[in-house]
Write a protein that holds these residues in place. Structure first.
Motif, PDB file in Angstrom:
ATOM      1  N   HIS A  11      13.438  -1.084   2.579  1.00 27.94           N
ATOM      2  CA  HIS A  11      12.790   0.252   1.982  1.00 27.94           C
ATOM      3  C   HIS A  11      12.104   0.523   3.026  1.00 27.94           C
ATOM      4  O   HIS A  11      11.504  -0.142   3.231  1.00 27.94           O
ATOM      5  CB  HIS A  11      12.740  -0.539   0.969  1.00 27.94           C
ATOM      6  N   PRO A  12      12.283   1.918   2.412  1.00 25.53           N
ATOM      7  CA  PRO A  12      10.942   2.693   3.633  1.00 25.53           C
ATOM      8  C   PRO A  12      10.005   3.121   3.637  1.00 25.53           C
ATOM      9  O   PRO A  12       8.878   2.628   3.972  1.00 25.53           O
ATOM     10  CB  PRO A  12      11.268   3.877   2.922  1.00 25.53           C
ATOM     11  N   ILE A  13       9.561   2.109   2.216  1.00 28.71           N
ATOM     12  CA  ILE A  13       8.024   1.859   2.237  1.00 28.71           C
ATOM     13  C   ILE A  13       7.365   0.616   2.474  1.00 28.71           C
ATOM     14  O   ILE A  13       6.306   0.175   2.524  1.00 28.71           O
ATOM     15  CB  ILE A  13       7.284   1.948   0.397  1.00 28.71           C
ATOM     16  N   ARG A  57       3.037   0.452   8.747  1.00 29.29           N
ATOM     17  CA  ARG A  57       4.103   0.363   7.718  1.00 29.29           C
ATOM     18  C   ARG A  57       2.776  -0.833   7.301  1.00 29.29           C
ATOM     19  O   ARG A  57       2.841  -0.726   5.271  1.00 29.29           O
ATOM     20  CB  ARG A  57       5.298  -0.544   7.863  1.00 29.29           C
ATOM     21  N   VAL A  58       2.706  -1.645   7.510  1.00 27.86           N
ATOM     22  CA  VAL A  58       2.048  -2.540   6.899  1.00 27.86           C
ATOM     23  C   VAL A  58       0.796  -2.370   5.568  1.00 27.86           C
ATOM     24  O   VAL A  58       0.258  -2.823   4.821  1.00 27.86           O
ATOM     25  CB  VAL A  58       1.932  -3.497   8.069  1.00 27.86           C
ATOM     26  N   SER A  63      -2.466  -1.113   1.640  1.00 28.85           N
ATOM     27  CA  SER A  63      -3.468   0.753   1.077  1.00 28.85           C
ATOM     28  C   SER A  63      -3.299   0.342  -0.446  1.00 28.85           C
ATOM     29  O   SER A  63      -3.612   0.738  -1.603  1.00 28.85           O
ATOM     30  CB  SER A  63      -2.936   1.819   1.658  1.00 28.85           C
ATOM     31  N   ALA A  64      -1.876   0.926  -0.528  1.00 23.52           N
ATOM     32  CA  ALA A  64      -0.915   1.087  -1.590  1.00 23.52           C
ATOM     33  C   ALA A  64      -1.112   0.191  -2.116  1.00 23.52           C
ATOM     34  O   ALA A  64      -1.731   0.545  -4.089  1.00 23.52           O
ATOM     35  CB  ALA A  64       0.564   1.243  -1.330  1.00 23.52           C
ATOM     36  N   GLN A  65      -0.860  -1.231  -1.853  1.00 29.27           N
ATOM     37  CA  GLN A  65      -1.474  -2.140  -3.306  1.00 29.27           C
ATOM     38  C   GLN A  65      -2.875  -2.252  -3.712  1.00 29.27           C
ATOM     39  O   GLN A  65      -2.710  -2.394  -5.180  1.00 29.27           O
ATOM     40  CB  GLN A  65      -1.267  -3.534  -3.072  1.00 29.27           C
ATOM     41  N   SER A  66      -3.814  -2.291  -3.298  1.00 29.01           N
ATOM     42  CA  SER A  66      -5.469  -1.929  -3.445  1.00 29.01           C
ATOM     43  C   SER A  66      -5.060  -0.904  -4.132  1.00 29.01           C
ATOM     44  O   SER A  66      -5.704  -0.669  -5.430  1.00 29.01           O
ATOM     45  CB  SER A  66      -6.714  -2.097  -2.167  1.00 29.01           C
TER      46      SER A  66
END
Length: 69
Positions: A11-13, A57-58, A63-66
């Motif tokens: 998946h791209p993200i 990517r990681v 960052s998105a998860q936080s």
């Protein structure tokens, strides 16, 4: 029970979805998230993760998860 990896979807993200087929012909899906411990995964899954999970990517994933929590 023996399972065969049928598909590795990047998946791209960041997450990687694995589709496996068991001896009975049933499909099972699972998702591996960026940064997960993949040491017990088959070599082809480890290679896909190593290729797909760039440092950038990681970092974006974490960052998105936080932000989501």
């Amino acid at each position: 029970m023996t399972v065969q990896i049928d598909m590795i979807d990047r998946h791209p993200i960041g997450p990687i979805q694995i589709r496996e087929i068991d001896e009975a012909g049933d499909y099972h899906r699972r998702v591996i998230l960026p940064g997960a411990d993949i040491s017990a995964e088959p070599a082809e899954v480890q290679a896909a993760c190593a290729d797909h999970w760039t440092a950038e990517r990681v970092a974006v994933w974490k960052s998105a998860q936080s932000l989501a929590s």
